[in-house]
Design an enzyme around this catalytic site. Structure first.
Site, PDB file in Angstrom:
ATOM      1  N   ARG A  45       0.834  -1.225  -0.095  1.00  0.00           N
ATOM      2  CA  ARG A  45      -0.166   0.156   0.050  1.00  0.00           C
ATOM      3  C   ARG A  45       0.815   1.355  -0.068  1.00  0.00           C
ATOM      4  O   ARG A  45       0.384   2.168  -0.721  1.00  0.00           O
ATOM      5  CB  ARG A  45      -0.976   0.057   1.207  1.00  0.00           C
ATOM      6  CG  ARG A  45      -2.049  -1.184   1.155  1.00  0.00           C
ATOM      7  CD  ARG A  45      -3.138  -0.866   2.252  1.00  0.00           C
ATOM      8  NE  ARG A  45      -3.935  -1.970   2.083  1.00  0.00           N
ATOM      9  CZ  ARG A  45      -4.939  -1.952   2.937  1.00  0.00           C
ATOM     10  NH1 ARG A  45      -5.203  -1.118   3.912  1.00  0.00           N
ATOM     11  NH2 ARG A  45      -5.937  -2.922   2.870  1.00  0.00           N
ATOM     12  N   ASP A 147     -15.606   9.048   8.595  1.00  0.00           N
ATOM     13  CA  ASP A 147     -14.683   7.877   8.369  1.00  0.00           C
ATOM     14  C   ASP A 147     -13.427   8.854   8.461  1.00  0.00           C
ATOM     15  O   ASP A 147     -13.401  10.043   8.225  1.00  0.00           O
ATOM     16  CB  ASP A 147     -14.755   6.973   7.057  1.00  0.00           C
ATOM     17  CG  ASP A 147     -14.238   6.057   7.121  1.00  0.00           C
ATOM     18  OD1 ASP A 147     -14.686   4.944   7.300  1.00  0.00           O
ATOM     19  OD2 ASP A 147     -12.871   5.938   7.148  1.00  0.00           O
TER      20      ASP A 147
END
Length: 282
Positions: A45, A147
């Site tokens: 990632r 979020d």
């Protein structure tokens, strides 16, 4: 002596010290605990960020972050290490329980979805409000969808999803709540404006010392996010949830999360659903 310990095919240098530092930084910023078996995930990632900046060593990337504590790259770092696994009406047994809880209301309802990801969960909540309360009262209600991941929130705000994913819902829900795309948007579907209008997407870090929220909620959905936190963080967040929940409100958690022995603020009502054990202190 530092050991790279990279797997074959991993061309960027990630030392043990680099990985330990990354684990420390994401814990400090987001409360996320990364186990040793997450090393390959971290590499894959964050490698995209290193290549974007023309870097060959993770230490170089971490040094850049350290030099620029307010840089936008911190946001990309956090987004990269956040997991966004979600679906419409995931853990479906919760939504009939929400419907039963709010049925017969004559005032607008407020629900907080504390791990909104790419939007499927808060839109599922909004659909439940419309189906239970009717269009008029649901249209006056509110779903706060928060979020930490700004990339996920950007996707959620568009309300656009692959048609294949949307067609997994009932035909009635597809017709009522979605608009099918055509032309260049063929194969996509967009949430109808009346549904998206009641969902307020905003960035919020559950690990932060301050939450930009006000008022109380009829229900809080915090599902499948606490598993990434350690026990002290879980207990702290649960205690902070209590004042935001109405006295008869419901807290919905994930299928693998059990807080029965973690907090005396909540008591188990049903499968992964909690109510306040006592009235929160003012």
């Amino acid at each position: 002596m530092q050991t790279p310990a990279n797997l074959p095919g991993q061309d960027l240098l990630l030392t043990d010290a680099d990985f330990a530092r990354i684990c420390q930084l994401i814990y400090e910023r987001a409360g996320i605990v990364l186990a040793a078996n997450k090393r390959d995930m971290v590499y894959s990632r964050l490698a995209k960020r290193l290549r974007l900046h023309g870097m060959s060593q993770f230490s170089e990337y971490l040094e850049r972050l350290a030099r620029q504590p307010k840089a936008r790259e911190w946001e990309a770092f956090t987004n990269a290490l956040t997991t966004n696994l979600t679906a419409f009406f995931r853990e479906a047994h919760h939504f009939p329980m929400l419907a039963e809880h709010i049925a017969g209301r004559h005032e607008p309802v407020r629900v907080w979805c504390a791990a909104a990801s790419t939007g499927e969960e808060p839109y599922s909540i909004a659909m439940t409000l419309f189906e239970t309360l009717g269009a008029q009262l649901a249209g006056q209600s509110q779903v706060i969808a928060s979020d930490i991941d700004t990339d996920a929130l950007a996707k959620a705000r568009t309300g656009v999803y692959p048609l294949k994913q949307v067609l997994e819902l009932s035909e009635e829900r597809v017709k009522r709540f979605f608009l099918k795309g055509s032309g260049s948007h063929l194969g996509l579907a967009r949430v109808r404006p009346e549904l998206s209008r009641i969902v307020d997407f905003r960035q919020l870090n559950l690990h932060a010392p301050h939450w930009d929220l006000s008022g109380q909620f009829d229900a809080i959905f915090c599902r499948n996010i606490m598993i990434y936190f350690d026990k002290p963080s879980q207990a702290r967040i649960l205690k902070r949830f209590a004042p935001y929940l109405k006295p008869d409100g419901l807290l919905f958690t994930g299928h693998s999360e059990n807080f029965t022995y973690l907090s005396d603020d909540f008591k188990l009502r049903g499968h992964t659903v909690y109510t306040l054990a006592k009235k929160p202190k003012a």
